[in-house]
Design a protein around this motif. Structure first.
Motif, PDB file in Angstrom:
ATOM      1  N   UNK A 188       0.835  -1.199   0.000  1.00  0.00           N
ATOM      2  CA  UNK A 188       0.000   0.000   0.000  1.00  0.00           C
ATOM      3  C   UNK A 188       0.872   1.253   0.000  1.00  0.00           C
ATOM      4  N   UNK A 189       0.328   2.308  -0.566  1.00  0.00           N
ATOM      5  CA  UNK A 189       0.927   3.638  -0.460  1.00  0.00           C
ATOM      6  C   UNK A 189       0.303   4.297   0.763  1.00  0.00           C
ATOM      7  N   UNK A 190       1.119   4.598   1.741  1.00  0.00           N
ATOM      8  CA  UNK A 190       0.625   5.125   3.012  1.00  0.00           C
ATOM      9  C   UNK A 190       0.228   6.591   2.847  1.00  0.00           C
ATOM     10  N   UNK A 196      -3.922   3.685   3.815  1.00  0.00           N
ATOM     11  CA  UNK A 196      -3.488   4.182   2.517  1.00  0.00           C
ATOM     12  C   UNK A 196      -4.229   3.528   1.377  1.00  0.00           C
ATOM     13  N   UNK A 197      -3.592   3.538   0.226  1.00  0.00           N
ATOM     14  CA  UNK A 197      -4.195   3.057  -1.023  1.00  0.00           C
ATOM     15  C   UNK A 197      -3.433   1.824  -1.503  1.00  0.00           C
ATOM     16  N   UNK A 198      -4.173   0.787  -1.845  1.00  0.00           N
ATOM     17  CA  UNK A 198      -3.552  -0.442  -2.351  1.00  0.00           C
ATOM     18  C   UNK A 198      -2.890  -0.164  -3.696  1.00  0.00           C
ATOM     19  N   UNK A 221      -6.050   0.493  -5.864  1.00  0.00           N
ATOM     20  CA  UNK A 221      -6.965   1.625  -5.773  1.00  0.00           C
ATOM     21  C   UNK A 221      -7.870   1.590  -4.568  1.00  0.00           C
ATOM     22  N   UNK A 222      -8.005   0.412  -3.918  1.00  0.00           N
ATOM     23  CA  UNK A 222      -8.829   0.337  -2.713  1.00  0.00           C
ATOM     24  C   UNK A 222      -8.195   1.153  -1.589  1.00  0.00           C
ATOM     25  N   UNK A 223      -9.059   1.779  -0.800  1.00  0.00           N
ATOM     26  CA  UNK A 223      -8.600   2.526   0.374  1.00  0.00           C
ATOM     27  C   UNK A 223      -8.728   1.609   1.592  1.00  0.00           C
ATOM     28  N   UNK A 257      -6.159  -9.137   6.718  1.00  0.00           N
ATOM     29  CA  UNK A 257      -5.899  -7.994   7.584  1.00  0.00           C
ATOM     30  C   UNK A 257      -6.526  -6.677   7.181  1.00  0.00           C
ATOM     31  N   UNK A 258      -6.222  -6.136   6.003  1.00  0.00           N
ATOM     32  CA  UNK A 258      -6.659  -4.774   5.673  1.00  0.00           C
ATOM     33  C   UNK A 258      -8.179  -4.615   5.710  1.00  0.00           C
TER      34      UNK A 258
END
Length: 396
Positions: free
Chosen positions: A30-32, A64-66, A79-81, A144-145
């Motif tokens: 993910x992008x944090x 963040x964003x996957x 793109x998922x948050x 987890x997410x």
């Protein structure tokens, strides 16, 4: 990428480290977009240093964003948050299906005798790179997410990573009876949120105890009855004052949201500091075999709670040889519950509260928003309780 790294006692730095990548088919990257600074991070900053290695990436409260998912991750897509719980769990072992993902049998750090692996939390919990970074590899991403909707600011959902489920579990474990009373020791992020949740769930009397003026004022503004530790000559004096406000018995439940770095434990503090001067291998063995916590908060909880009441521990303790007043615990017939929060167990209960009505006040919960580059200052400020700090959120 840039990440906050541990370099030594009270020494964290923003450094360039390798970008994370997919290593297992159950991984995601993910992008944090936001990441919290937790009171537990301060334990690494100060107390648990024997279990740290220079260069360890810190942090366990990210969202963040996957960016990418492994072949076996079917519930997420780029793109998922998402919010990432602080523990790493598989979701399908016996412990996970029993509602105890903190004890996940797939990720248990058995070589250290510990439970499920945690992000950014020392070799005791797997030395997994943490979330105070621009990007994060998320193992066991099939479970987890937590997917959250686009739109609201990050603060609406960020605290699902730790603060909200930790406080929710602490209140549930406290088992406050209908119309009952609960005292919360420590009004940092977890204690503050415990007070809010206890009030929301209908506790008739919520008492907050701390020694930081800004924290006391913040809790009082939300309807909490507050007691200032510094306004009493002794622990006995404080206990009697609280009893006088709880029908002479003491509160039905006490939540210890302080843990191992409690004020008022000078001998244990000296022992912890002395251990920090030893070679790392020796210090780690000493901590595991003869380590002691600063137990002032726990002793206060035992003194405060009414006979037949419940103590709920959410503050982190790590001592192996803590002297406990077992006679008092037994004589008062105190129930004691504790442990890391089982994040995914409580998410379905909490999510309906993260609405525009915001009953728990999550939108304004953070006192400080800072760029990731300010992490060294943020740690120092949080450690010394400066500038009215309660909760810091960092943004890469």
């Amino acid at each position: 990428m840039r990440a906050v790294t541990w370099q030594g006692k009270r020494d964290v730095r923003l450094e360039t480290v390798p970008d994370p990548r997919i290593e297992e088919p159950t991984d995601a990257v993910i992008r944090v977009t936001s990441t919290g600074l937790c009171g537990s991070d301060l334990h690494l900053y100060e107390v648990f240093t024997p279990f740290m290695t220079p260069g360890d990436v810190l942090g366990h409260e990210p969202m963040g964003i996957v960016e990418e998912v492994g072949a076996d991750v079917t519930g997420l897509a780029p793109g998922d948050r998402v919010v990432v719980p602080f523990q790493i769990a598989c979701g399908h072992c016996w412990m996970c299906t029993s509602g105890l993902p903190t004890q996940c049998e797939t990720t248990q750090v058995t070589e250290e005798g510990m439970g499920a692996a945690l992000f950014g939390y020392s070799r005791l919990y797997g030395s997994v790179p943490g979330g105070q970074a621009e990007y994060l590899r998320v193992p066991q991403a099939q479970f987890g997410p937590i997917k959250v909707p686009a739109g609201p600011p990050d603060d609406r959902f960020l605290y699902l990573s730790d603060v909200l489920p930790t406080a929710w579990q602490a209140v549930r474990y406290a088992a406050v009876p209908p119309g009952g009373s609960v005292a919360v020791l420590g009004l940092g992020p977890i204690g503050d949120m415990c007070c809010r949740i206890a009030l929301h769930q209908g506790a008739a009397q919520v008492i907050g105890i701390d020694l930081v003026r800004e924290r006391l004022q913040r809790a009082k503004a939300r309807g909490v009855e507050v007691f200032d530790l510094t306004g009493h000559d002794s622990q006995d004096d404080l206990v009697e004052a609280v009893k006088a406000h709880t029908r002479g018995r003491g509160p039905d439940a006490v939540i210890d949201a302080v843990g191992t770095e409690a004020h008022g434990s000078p001998l244990a503090r000296t022992q912890q500091q002395a251990a920090g001067l030893l070679p790392k291998a020796w210090a780690a063995k000493l901590h595991q075999k003869a380590g002691t916590d600063r137990l002032a908060a726990l002793y206060l909880a035992i003194a405060l709670v009414r006979r037949g009441g419940t103590i709920s521990l959410s503050g982190v303790y790590g001592g192996a040889a803590d002297p406990l007043p077992l006679m008092s615990l037994f004589d008062k017939q105190i129930q004691l519950r504790m442990g890391q929060a089982n994040v995914r167990r409580w998410v379905d209960d909490i999510l309906p509260l993260l609405t525009d009505d915001d009953p728990l006040g999550v939108d304004g919960f953070a006192t400080h928003h800072v760029p990731l580059a300010d992490a060294p200052h943020a740690y120092k400020m949080f450690q010394h309780k400066e500038d009215g700090v309660v909760k810091v959120v960092m943004h890469p």
